[in-house]
Every structure is written in C-alpha cells, then in structure tokens.
Design an enzyme around this catalytic site. Structure first.
Site, PDB file in Angstrom:
ATOM      1  N   GLU A 159       0.844  -1.191   0.000  1.00  0.00           N
ATOM      2  CA  GLU A 159       0.000   0.000   0.000  1.00  0.00           C
ATOM      3  C   GLU A 159       0.880   1.242   0.000  1.00  0.00           C
ATOM      4  O   GLU A 159       1.987   1.221   0.552  1.00  0.00           O
ATOM      5  CB  GLU A 159      -0.913   0.016   1.224  1.00  0.00           C
ATOM      6  CG  GLU A 159      -1.908  -1.115   1.291  1.00  0.00           C
ATOM      7  CD  GLU A 159      -2.721  -1.114   2.585  1.00  0.00           C
ATOM      8  OE1 GLU A 159      -3.672  -1.910   2.695  1.00  0.00           O
ATOM      9  OE2 GLU A 159      -2.370  -0.306   3.483  1.00  0.00           O
TER      10      GLU A 159
ATOM     11  N   LYS B 151       2.329   4.522   1.287  1.00  0.00           N
ATOM     12  CA  LYS B 151       2.503   5.124   2.619  1.00  0.00           C
ATOM     13  C   LYS B 151       2.349   6.630   2.486  1.00  0.00           C
ATOM     14  O   LYS B 151       3.234   7.313   1.970  1.00  0.00           O
ATOM     15  CB  LYS B 151       3.869   4.772   3.218  1.00  0.00           C
ATOM     16  CG  LYS B 151       4.014   5.209   4.668  1.00  0.00           C
ATOM     17  CD  LYS B 151       5.360   4.848   5.222  1.00  0.00           C
ATOM     18  CE  LYS B 151       5.418   5.137   6.707  1.00  0.00           C
ATOM     19  NZ  LYS B 151       4.958   6.479   7.068  1.00  0.00           N
TER      20      LYS B 151
ATOM     21  N   ARG C 264      -1.935  10.202  11.155  1.00  0.00           N
ATOM     22  CA  ARG C 264      -2.738   9.017  11.455  1.00  0.00           C
ATOM     23  C   ARG C 264      -4.051   9.446  12.096  1.00  0.00           C
ATOM     24  O   ARG C 264      -4.072  10.269  13.022  1.00  0.00           O
ATOM     25  CB  ARG C 264      -1.969   8.096  12.404  1.00  0.00           C
ATOM     26  CG  ARG C 264      -2.505   6.670  12.543  1.00  0.00           C
ATOM     27  CD  ARG C 264      -2.079   5.820  11.381  1.00  0.00           C
ATOM     28  NE  ARG C 264      -2.391   4.417  11.589  1.00  0.00           N
ATOM     29  CZ  ARG C 264      -1.495   3.495  11.948  1.00  0.00           C
ATOM     30  NH1 ARG C 264      -0.247   3.853  12.163  1.00  0.00           N
ATOM     31  NH2 ARG C 264      -1.840   2.239  12.078  1.00  0.00           N
TER      32      ARG C 264
ATOM     33  N   GLU D  56      -5.553   7.661   7.238  1.00  0.00           N
ATOM     34  CA  GLU D  56      -4.496   8.660   7.160  1.00  0.00           C
ATOM     35  C   GLU D  56      -5.107   9.929   6.585  1.00  0.00           C
ATOM     36  O   GLU D  56      -5.661   9.918   5.478  1.00  0.00           O
ATOM     37  CB  GLU D  56      -3.346   8.177   6.273  1.00  0.00           C
ATOM     38  CG  GLU D  56      -2.106   9.026   6.324  1.00  0.00           C
ATOM     39  CD  GLU D  56      -1.187   8.684   7.476  1.00  0.00           C
ATOM     40  OE1 GLU D  56      -0.233   9.433   7.718  1.00  0.00           O
ATOM     41  OE2 GLU D  56      -1.432   7.646   8.145  1.00  0.00           O
TER      42      GLU D  56
ATOM     43  N   GLU E 114       5.542   8.708   0.861  1.00  0.00           N
ATOM     44  CA  GLU E 114       6.837   8.432   1.482  1.00  0.00           C
ATOM     45  C   GLU E 114       7.425   7.110   1.017  1.00  0.00           C
ATOM     46  O   GLU E 114       8.638   6.937   1.042  1.00  0.00           O
ATOM     47  CB  GLU E 114       6.694   8.397   3.003  1.00  0.00           C
ATOM     48  CG  GLU E 114       6.353   9.725   3.623  1.00  0.00           C
ATOM     49  CD  GLU E 114       6.278   9.638   5.131  1.00  0.00           C
ATOM     50  OE1 GLU E 114       6.890  10.494   5.795  1.00  0.00           O
ATOM     51  OE2 GLU E 114       5.620   8.719   5.651  1.00  0.00           O
TER      52      GLU E 114
ATOM     53  N   LYS F 199       2.228  -5.756   3.815  1.00  0.00           N
ATOM     54  CA  LYS F 199       1.440  -6.455   4.831  1.00  0.00           C
ATOM     55  C   LYS F 199       1.069  -7.854   4.345  1.00  0.00           C
ATOM     56  O   LYS F 199       0.794  -8.050   3.154  1.00  0.00           O
ATOM     57  CB  LYS F 199       0.152  -5.679   5.136  1.00  0.00           C
ATOM     58  CG  LYS F 199       0.369  -4.229   5.529  1.00  0.00           C
ATOM     59  CD  LYS F 199      -0.945  -3.487   5.711  1.00  0.00           C
ATOM     60  CE  LYS F 199      -0.719  -2.026   6.052  1.00  0.00           C
ATOM     61  NZ  LYS F 199      -1.996  -1.286   6.204  1.00  0.00           N
TER      62      LYS F 199
ATOM     63  N   LYS G  27       7.674  -1.235   6.509  1.00  0.00           N
ATOM     64  CA  LYS G  27       7.591   0.026   5.772  1.00  0.00           C
ATOM     65  C   LYS G  27       8.883   0.220   4.977  1.00  0.00           C
ATOM     66  O   LYS G  27       9.984   0.059   5.490  1.00  0.00           O
ATOM     67  CB  LYS G  27       7.330   1.203   6.703  1.00  0.00           C
ATOM     68  CG  LYS G  27       8.337   1.428   7.807  1.00  0.00           C
ATOM     69  CD  LYS G  27       7.920   2.618   8.655  1.00  0.00           C
ATOM     70  CE  LYS G  27       8.884   2.847   9.810  1.00  0.00           C
ATOM     71  NZ  LYS G  27       8.480   3.991  10.651  1.00  0.00           N
TER      72      LYS G  27
END
Length: 898
Positions: A538, A540, A545, A601, A700, A705, A725
């Site tokens: 996904e 970032k 958050r 987010e 970023e 996952k 990440k």
C-alpha cells in the site's frame, strides 16, 4: 501524772493537725496565686509536677496523723505543758515563710513526686524526713527543733501490738483515693488503694526508692499493657526503610503502611528510586510487582493512583488532560520555597542535568516551622489533576501555589519524583509494558482481592512462571483493546485476571494504540520475511494518522453521528480539528453500518489538481476548535483498515477479510474518502515499480502487509514485523546525505546528563560567507558517540555566536561552538521552515529550508567547514523532491498555510 501526759500528747496532736491544715491552706493559696501569674504558655510538665506535688487534702491529713503518732510513741521522755508550748513556738519572728519551704514544690520532678505522694507505701527515714519538711512548712506553729532533727522510725510490721494500734486509726475505713495522673484521661474513675497490700514488706521490697525511682505503679501497669499490645499489633516498617526489592518480600509484614490506610507517596518514591538504580528489566518488574502486591492487599483503592503515577499519566490519553507546567514555573515555585534565585537554580540544573535532583537537594536543606502532613499517592494524583484543570488568566499563580503546597510537604526523594511528574518525564526507565507486566506478576502471586498472599507456594518455579506470563499477556491484550485503566483496574480487582476479557473489550469511543510497522532497507528483506506467503503493498501517505470512531445509537439500529470522534496516533482527541471530515460521514458509511472503527491517514489534498500536498501544509491547520469558515487546507482521508464493525471486533481476523468488508460496507468519494492504493505483488520487480509510483504520487514509500494467516492479524499497540515500511530515504540511491557544520550544542538531560544531548547544524552560504542554521539533531548517536563528540567539541566552545552565524533566537543553543566540525547526516526529506535560515530567499523570500528527521551518520574529518553542503545545494535538493514537483504547477498560495 500518767493521765496528764496523755492529755498533753493528745492536745499536741490536735494542735498540730489544726496548724498543719492552716499551713496547707495557706500554701495552696500562695501556690494558686503564683500559678495564676504564670503565662498560658507554661510547659505541660510543670503543670503535671504541680498537681503531683500537692496531693488531695484528705491524704495529707492522714499522712501527718500517722507520722505524729509514730513520733509520739518513740518519745520516751515526758514533757510538761510549758515546755511543749515553747517547742511549738513559731520558727520565724516576722511571720514570713522560709525561702526553701515553697520552691522545692514547684521544682520537683514528675516521677519522684508521683511515687512519693500517690503511694502510701512507707519508705526510708530519709525520705520521710524530706516529706515532713515539705508538709509542715508554715508561718505558724511547727514542731520543736528536737523533733525536726530526729528521724522517724519506719513503720513496724502488722504483727506487733503497737503497729496494730496504729493501723486501727481510721486508715482502713478512710482509705485514700488515688487520683489519675494528668497525663491519663480526665474522665478516668478514681481508684481506691488497698493500704494493707501496698504496705506489705514484699511490696516495699519491690518498690524500693532506688529501683523504682522513675516508675509509679500506674505507669508500670501502662507499660505492661503496651507491651501486651505490641504482641497483638504489628509494628510498621519505617517509611525510609521500605524496600520492595527485598528477597522473599511479604506484602503485609514488609509494607510501611497499615491495612486500609492511604498509600504513602514516600513508599511509591522509594519504589521509583530503587527502579531508577536498576537496569535489569526483570528486576524492575519484580520491584514494582512487590509494591503493587502490598497495594492490592492493604489498600486496593490506591492501585489506580499508583499505576497512573508510575506511568506519569493523569487520565486516559484521549481525555487530553495535561499539566501545562513549564520549567520556568517549576523553578519559580522551588525558588520561592527555598529562597534561591532563578539564576542559582538554573546553574544547578545545568550542572546536574535534572531539575528533580536539584529540587530534592534544595528541599533537604529547607527548614519549616510547622511540619505539613505527609503526602499520599491518591492526594498527589488529585493535586496534579487539579493543576491540569486550572485555566484562566490567574491560572499560573494558582498552579505555582499548588505546586508549592506539594513541594513543602515532600520528604526525602519525594521532591525528586514530584518535580519530574510535573515536568512530564519521570526518567526511571519504567515503560508502560513493564508496568503491565508488573501488574500481571502481582495479580499472579497475590490474586485480587488479596486473600491469598503468596500463590507461588507449593508450585514449581516453571509452573508459576507460566502462570505469570499468562496473566501478563492477558492484561496486555485487554489493555490494548480497552486502553483505559479506569475500566481495567476496577475490573481486575473485582473479577480477577480471568474475568477481564469479558468485561473490557474494544468499543467505539475508546481509541486504540495503532499497529506500527518495522522499517526495512532492502527489497530482498520483504521476500525473506513473507516467504511463501501472499502479501500486499500500500502507498505510505505523508499525513497524520487518524482513527475514526462511530458509535451506535442506544437502540443499536443506526450510527450516532454526533458522537463520532477522530483520534490521533497518540490517542489524542482531534475531533475539533477536523469538523469538515465529520460533516461528510454520511457519504462514507454504507446503509447497513451502525458502528465502526476505521484506521485512516488524513492528508492535505488539492481538490483542483487532485494532488497530495506535503505534510507541512497539513500542519498549518488549527489544532483545536477549528471553524468550518476558517479552514483553508482541505483534507482527504485515505482508509486502509477496518477494526470494528456493527458491534463486533475484527482485529483477530486476517487482513484479506478485513479489506473485503471495508470495500463492501464503505463508499469512496474522490478528494474526500478514498481507500488506500494497493497492489498484491509477487516479484521483486513489481515492488520496485510500485515504490517508484508511490514516490511520484507524493508518498513516502510503501507499506508491506501479509494477507492471510496469523501474521495478518491487527496487532494493537505493537511495532510488528508483520508490517514492513519501505521508505525512499531508507533505500540506497533514493536518498542522499548532506555534509553540515556544527555551530551549537544543547546540554543533555536525564540519561544524557553530563554530555551534549543535541546539536545545532548549519550549511554554508559562500555568497555572504555565512553559516545558516539548518536543523537541530538528537538522533543517531550512541552513548559512546555522545561522550566522544562532547570531548572533541569542548575545545571549540565560544562565549557568543560569531557575527557570520545566521539563526533564529528561539533556537539558540546552550553552548555556542566555533564552526570547525563537519558531520554527515541523512534525513527523510527537506521542508520549508520559518525557524531556520538555510537557503533563505532562494525558494521562499522569508522562510528557510530544514531537514526532516535528521540522523547522524559519521564525522567528516576530510572536509573543512567551507566544503560543507552549500545553501544552493540545499535549495536544489528541496526542489528535486517529487512532492514539490507535483505542487509546483498548482495555484496554491503557500503564504496561506503559514
């Protein structure tokens, strides 16, 4: 002649009694007159001595009668009436009292007088002589000089006839009453003494003047009673000797407070003191668990305050209850209490590196006229909460006064941890996970409600360790799903560890600690971690958050939108920061959604160009109480996980199922609500390509996952390897390093006390020959690095900044350094900053450029300060960022965001 002699003796006795009564009355009158002149501040000891010196009148009469009869029997020579009249003549010619007749009564001791006057037991002749002189001192008649000098014989035993006759004289019928001592209770009934028993030879032998000089029979009885009570009541451990680190600790016998009494704050301070001096984590847990065991057994109501104070919290994080006490206020409070100036205290803090220790040292040397009552754990927590709730224009003075009232009541190490709690940093090495582990160990060894003091007896160490681990895991899991100690602690005390799961569950309105990801620096690590497993990637997003909570109505048939809330990563309530987001909830929720918890987010978004804006733009939004009319930065919420749906927690379900439910029950609105961009990858090339797309999309990097299996669960409040990440600055070739100059240093605090803990970095501007401040750095250093760098930089310390330093006054360091050392640093990215001066005027006319998340790499000894990264290079690197490129063609006015 025989009859006349008896008549004369009887008359002499009657006259003597009459004179004695008159003398006694006169003495009492004079003493009363003297007592009335004494000030009201007379010591209690003098008053007690007075009443013991002057016994009741009936007792004086009986003693004097007894003494006169004894002396009359001893006399062998008969005296005529005229000689007797001469012998009873007054010893003074002017009618005044002798100088020594009155003073001994006021200066006699408590113990001696009490023994002599309240006990009719006869003593030696010397003692009787002193007693007679005190009683018979008078301004009228007295006995003859011969009789005054002759010591009386001691009383004979009851076996002799003479003794029987003397004992028959009204002594048994008019037995004297012994009055209670002034030190005892006033309403204590009078006790009659038994003269026969007290005058027996055995009693006289035991109560000799030498052996019982300072003990009366009543005092001996009280001492025996106290000795009996000591065997029944446990003597408490002194608070300064309280030691929860003791081997084989007993929660009752080794505690320093009684059952039902408030837990002394000094007991908690002693516990924190021992924890601070311990580095081993298991030993820290053991020390804290022993303290918590005593609290569970003796004062369970103080378990919640103890946990809060150990964590330095006042309430659940989402209530946003903060102290708001600056260091200057603490210095002012300590200075006003101890008479020290702010300059003196600041100098001490600079040397010690810890305001708590400075406050403790100042409190130790302070003297108070009246000792305040000792502090308790619950009282300290309530006082801290009162300080946090104080608002208004006079709140600062009120807070300082409240702090002073707590500070002057501190004893020993209490001042250190009180000031640290007010600072917001305990610095004892006690993390929240350790507190939860200690709570689990305490509940395993001493299960609530504390009926079993040590459940480890009769169980093997291996079995008991398994029980402790099980209890600790249960408490941690329950707290992760319901992070509110005000719900968890009462349930633990009432239902035990095994009943927690059914009573404390995930529910909308109580924010969770989010799941975090571990960083990875190489693409190959992803396939090593998720070998033979399916995973998804996904984007970032570079935002904030946001955990969205939508509770259900009372009937449970529809969502309660007015009670919806948004919480930050740190469980802070950001509901008032995003009123525009909550206003469009109806467009997100599906028709069958009654309650939910979403992990999202919040990202600054340009609706016209449909571009993601940098995080610095989002940070310009008002933090609290934002009005819809004043909002200029639009936000798009990217939803990437579903944790709770329609009354059912989903954290134990795999990500694939959670993502399917998310897509099924929630709608997307471009620019308002969007699902995170994702792709299921199976090859290294796919991950590399998707990462480049994310960077071009102003993100970023990537979040990787697992989709299925136990690794696909949502691990609340854990930085799990099940999420990885992959950020652009972590990869070689995607992020470049910079060479910067050290121009200032900040003194370390806490564990970094004694060395430099942070530094001010600058770049070089060759056109103006300036060193322009770039950022502050405090990460990437080991303890050895800080020690060696401090030693190296000490020789470059200067008194003031050089004229060619360009910086903001708010970021002035504690120590200025000459521009001599060059360091290599790495950062996540570069951003505009109104607080720094690097490349000012090149990108923005009033703002410089700063490094975001800088990290120390190494010292560049091969470069001079003039060879460091220039301001032009800093500007070029900033403009080369993809997120800046994406916003370069927009019509957004950056001035509106700052």
């Amino acid at each position: 002649m025989f009859n006349s002699t008896k008549l004369i003796a009887a008359c002499r006795v009657v006259r003597h009694v009459h004179v004695t009564v008159r003398a006694s009355a006169l003495c009492r009158f004079l003493v009363n007159q003297r007592v009335s002149c004494i000030s009201t501040s007379m010591a209690q000891r003098s008053i007690t001595s007075f009443f013991k010196v002057f016994p009741p009148k009936s007792e004086v009469k009986l003693e004097k009668l007894e003494i006169k009869l004894e002396k009359h029997e001893v006399k062998q020579e008969a005296s005529d009436k005229e000689d007797g009249e001469d012998r009873v003549s007054s010893p003074t010619s002017n009618g005044k009292l002798k100088a020594t007749s009155k003073r001994p009564r006021l200066e006699s001791s408590d113990s001696d007088t009490s023994t002599k006057k309240h006990s009719p037991t006869p003593s030696s002749g010397k003692k009787n002589k002193v007693k007679r002189q005190r009683i018979e001192s008078s301004d009228s008649d007295s006995m003859c000089p011969d009789e005054q000098q002759a010591p009386p014989e001691p009383l004979k035993s009851p076996a002799s006839p003479q003794s029987e006759n003397k004992t028959f004289i009204k002594l048994e019928k008019t037995s004297p009453k012994i009055y209670a001592s002034p030190k005892s209770k006033k309403k204590q009934p009078l006790k009659e003494a038994n003269p026969v028993e007290e005058r027996s030879p055995k009693k006289n032998k035991k109560q000799s003047p030498v052996g019982n000089k300072n003990k009366s029979p009543k005092k001996e009885a009280l001492l025996k009673k106290e000795e009996g009570n000591k065997t029944e009541v446990k003597e408490l451990v002194p608070e300064m000797e309280y030691n929860p680190a003791k081997a084989n600790y007993h929660p009752v016998e080794d505690a320093c407070w009684a059952a039902g009494a408030p837990v002394p704050y000094l007991a908690l301070a002693r516990t924190l003191e021992l924890i601070e001096a311990t580095s081993a984590r298991l030993k820290i847990i053991d020390i804290l668990s022993n303290y918590l065991r005593s609290v569970i057994v003796l004062t369970p109501d103080d378990l919640l305050p103890s946990v809060y104070l150990c964590l330095n919290q006042l309430a659940p994080a989402y209530e946003s209850l903060e102290l708001g006490v600056a260091e200057t206020y603490l210095l002012k409070a300590v200075g006003q209490c101890t008479g020290r100036t702010l300059a003196q205290l600041r100098g001490s803090v600079a040397r010690e590196g810890d305001l708590g220790r400075v406050a403790q040292s100042a409190r130790t040397t302070q003297r108070t006229m009246f000792t305040p009552p000792p502090l308790s754990a619950r009282a300290v927590l309530n006082a801290l909460r009162d300080i946090a709730r104080m608002t208004g224009h006079a709140s600062v003075d009120k807070k300082i006064k409240k702090i002073q009232s707590l500070y002057v009541a501190c004893r020993h190490s209490e001042a250190r941890y009180l000031i640290r709690s007010l600072e917001g940093k305990l610095r004892v090495g006690l993390a929240e996970q350790s507190v939860l582990a200690a709570l689990g160990a305490a509940a395993a060894r001493t299960p609530p409600p504390g009926e079993v003091l040590d459940a480890a007896r009769g169980v093997s160490p291996e079995q008991f360790k398994a029980i402790v681990d099980e209890h600790a895991l249960t408490i941690k899991t329950v707290y992760c799903e319901c992070p509110n100690y005000e719900l968890v602690i009462p349930a633990l005390l009432q239902h035990g560890v095994r009943g927690l799961g059914a009573r404390c569950r995930l529910q909308p309105g109580i924010p969770l600690k989010p799941m975090l990801a571990h960083p990875t620096k190489q693409l190959a690590h992803i396939f090593d971690r998720f070998e033979k497993e399916e995973f998804t990637c996904e984007w970032k997003y570079d935002g904030e958050r946001a955990q969205l909570h939508v509770p259900a109505q009372a009937c449970g048939a529809a969502p309660d939108l007015p009670r919806a809330a948004i919480f930050s990563r740190n469980q802070e309530n950001n509901t008032t920061k995003y009123p525009d987001v909550l206003g469009r909830l109806t467009s997100l929720l599906g028709p069958d959604v009654t309650s939910c918890v979403l992990d999202c987010e919040a990202v600054a978004y340009d609706v016209d160009t449909k571009q993601i804006l940098p995080f610095q733009v989002l940070s310009t939004r008002k933090r609290k109480a934002a009005a819809l009319a004043d909002i200029k930065v639009q936000v798009c919420v990217f939803v990437f996980d579903l944790l709770f749906l329609n009354g059912e927690p989903l954290v134990r379900r795999p990500l694939r199922e959670r993502r399917q439910l998310l897509r099924q029950h929630f709608r997307q609105v471009p620019g308002e609500w969007q699902l995170a961009t994702s792709r299921d990858c199976s090859a290294l090339e796919d991950v590399q390509q998707f990462l480049e797309e994310a960077v071009r999309g102003s993100c970023e990097g990537l979040m990787v996952k697992a989709l299925d299996g136990p690794r696909a669960h949502y691990d609340i409040a854990r930085r799990s390897h099940n999420w990885l990440k992959l950020k652009k600055d972590y990869l070689d070739g995607l992020g470049d390093t910079l060479d910067v100059v050290v121009v200032g240093a900040y003194r370390g605090r806490g564990k970094r006390a004694g060395v430099f803990g942070g530094f001010l970095l600058a770049c070089y501007e060759p056109e103006h020959e300036q060193f322009q401040s770039l950022c502050k750095i405090g990460t990437g250093f080991s303890d050895e690095d800080l020690q060696s760098l401090t030693e190296q930089l000490q020789k470059h310390v200067i008194d003031a900044p050089r004229p060619y330093y360009s910086f903001d006054a708010q970021h002035s360091p504690d120590v200025w350094l000459a521009a001599a050392s060059v360091w290599e640093v790495r950062a996540a990215d570069l951003s505009l900053s109104p607080a720094h001066r690097a490349a000012i005027g090149r990108v923005h006319p009033d703002k410089g450029i700063s490094l975001r998340f800088p990290r120390f790499v190494r010292v560049r000894d091969d470069k001079t300060p003039e060879q460091a990264s220039s301001a032009a290079q800093i500007a070029d690197m900033y403009l080369a960022q993809d997120q800046v490129k994406n916003t370069a063609t927009t019509n957004t006015n950056m001035d509106e965001f700052y």
